[in-house]
Design an enzyme around this catalytic site. Structure first.
Site, short mmCIF file in Angstrom:
data_model
loop_
_atom_site.label_atom_id
_atom_site.label_comp_id
_atom_site.label_asym_id
_atom_site.label_seq_id
_atom_site.Cartn_x
_atom_site.Cartn_y
_atom_site.Cartn_z
N ASN A 98 0.78 -1.05 -0.10
CA ASN A 98 -0.24 -0.13 0.18
C ASN A 98 0.99 1.11 0.08
OD1 ASN A 98 -1.80 2.04 0.49
ND2 ASN A 98 -2.35 1.26 2.60
N TRP A 99 1.17 1.93 -1.09
CA TRP A 99 1.98 2.96 -1.39
C TRP A 99 1.44 4.18 -0.65
CZ3 TRP A 99 4.35 2.47 -6.99
CH2 TRP A 99 4.94 0.98 -7.16
N LYS A 100 0.04 4.34 -0.50
CA LYS A 100 -0.77 5.37 0.25
C LYS A 100 -0.53 6.65 -0.68
CE LYS A 100 -0.31 3.23 4.69
NZ LYS A 100 -0.35 3.14 6.00
N HIS B 226 -9.59 0.86 4.57
CA HIS B 226 -8.29 1.30 5.37
C HIS B 226 -8.61 2.02 6.54
CE1 HIS B 226 -4.29 2.41 6.33
NE2 HIS B 226 -3.89 1.22 5.64
N GLU C 69 -7.15 4.45 7.50
CA GLU C 69 -6.98 5.85 7.31
C GLU C 69 -7.99 6.41 6.62
OE1 GLU C 69 -2.95 5.47 5.37
OE2 GLU C 69 -2.22 4.85 7.46
N GLU D 222 -5.45 -5.21 10.19
CA GLU D 222 -4.71 -4.22 10.62
C GLU D 222 -4.80 -3.19 11.98
OE1 GLU D 222 -2.30 -2.89 6.72
OE2 GLU D 222 -4.21 -1.72 7.05
N GLY E 202 2.05 2.09 10.80
CA GLY E 202 2.88 3.38 10.62
C GLY E 202 3.80 3.62 11.99
N SER F 282 3.18 -2.07 10.38
CA SER F 282 4.62 -1.93 10.53
C SER F 282 5.23 -3.52 10.15
CB SER F 282 4.75 -1.68 12.10
OG SER F 282 4.42 -0.42 12.57
N GLY G 247 2.73 -1.04 4.33
CA GLY G 247 2.88 0.03 3.99
C GLY G 247 4.17 0.83 3.58
N GLY G 248 4.77 1.24 4.80
CA GLY G 248 5.91 2.02 4.78
C GLY G 248 7.18 1.02 3.74
P1 PGA Z 1 2.73 0.09 7.66
O1 PGA Z 1 1.12 0.51 6.88
O2 PGA Z 1 3.25 -1.07 7.01
O3 PGA Z 1 3.40 1.40 7.33
O4 PGA Z 1 2.37 0.23 9.25
C1 PGA Z 1 0.33 -0.55 6.89
C2 PGA Z 1 -0.91 -0.37 6.11
O5 PGA Z 1 -1.49 0.92 6.38
O6 PGA Z 1 -1.45 -0.64 5.33
#
Ligand code: PGA
Length: 267
Positions: free
Chosen positions: A13-15, A100, A102, A172, A178, A219, A240-241
């Protein structure tokens, strides 16, 4: 059940990161890194809307798949700024992340809107990755199980098992996203089992519940992925990251590849 019967999925997930040239470069590094590899998990790259077409082009002919990070549930109309399911399918995007945390936190998505989006995604034959997970306050109040099973049941409301066969669920925990605070693998596996149990309770079809891949997200990095995948009910990761760094993401994919090979046994 043996995990060989479920797909192993690693989704990135590149956000809201990467311009189009940057997205192209990242996708190309992954295509190059995975060239001629066998026994790969399903790998899905989820760039922003503006980079979907570029990433589709770069990954064309490779094992890498592409997903959107969101979509609207409606077909078309006066919804400024939104992207419809058919806009995604017309581009050739096969996957979409829905609900998600977010989106829930910053864009007022609710269990009800996630349900509408899931219905629309399935209608358009998109493969949905539905995200669920508790906040830190909910965890501290011992509400994790109630919150997660309610999110799953509400997202799937009015859908039958046959319609839901392409479903992927990502657990999640919001406090792990994050933050560098990864959920203990035993706990992620326990919640994955709870989700599978919820699916079984909703549909009374053990084979359906057993077939749905359940990913862990929050994470995930090359140092903790093997532990997360060492448990029977976690079928991959939503990253994500670490998915923004080609070396890290390739290491995560390789860990999944090793786990798939270990489960399959010597050929
Ligand atoms: P993260 O994000 O790996 O940076 O914690 C995961 C996600 O939001 O899908």
């Amino acid at each position: 059940m043996a995990t060989t019967e479920r797909a192993l999925v690693i989704a990135g997930n590149w956000k809201m990161n990467k311009t189009r040239p940057e997205a192209r470069e990242l996708a190309q590094a992954l295509v190059d890194g995975l060239k001629a590899q066998t026994g790969l998990p399903e790998v899905v790259l989820c760039p922003s809307f503006t980079s979907l077409e570029a990433v589709l082009q770069v990954t064309s002919g490779s094992a890498l798949k592409v997903g959107a990070q969101n979509m609207d549930s409606r077909e078309s109309g006066a919804y400024t700024g939104e992207v419809s399911p058919s806009m995604l399918t017309e581009l050739g995007v096969p996957y979409v992340i829905l609900g998600h945390s977010e989106r829930r936190q910053y864009f007022a998505e609710t269990n009800a809107t996630v349900n509408l989006k899931l219905k629309a995604a399935l209608k358009h034959r998109l493969i949905p990755i539905v995200c669920v997970g508790e906040t830190v306050d909910e965890r501290e109040a011992h509400l994790t199980d109630a919150v997660v099973s309610r999110q799953v049941a509400a997202a799937l409301n009015e859908l039958d098992a046959a319609e839901l066969s392409p479903l992927i669920i990502a657990y999640e925990p919001v406090w792990a996203i994050g933050t560098g605070k990864v959920c203990e693998p035993e706990e992620a596996d326990r919640v994955a089992k709870l989700i599978r149990g919820t699916l079984n309770n909703l549909y009374h079809k053990r084979d359906f519940a057993d077939r749905i891949p359940i990913l862990y997200g929050g994470s995930v990095n090359p140092g903790n992925i093997a532990d997360q995948l060492a448990h029977s009910d976690v079928d991959g990761a939503l990253v994500g990251g670490a998915s923004l760094k080609p070396g890290d993401f390739l290491s995560i994919i390789q860990a999944a590849q090793k786990r798939a090979q270990a489960v399959a046994g010597p050929s």
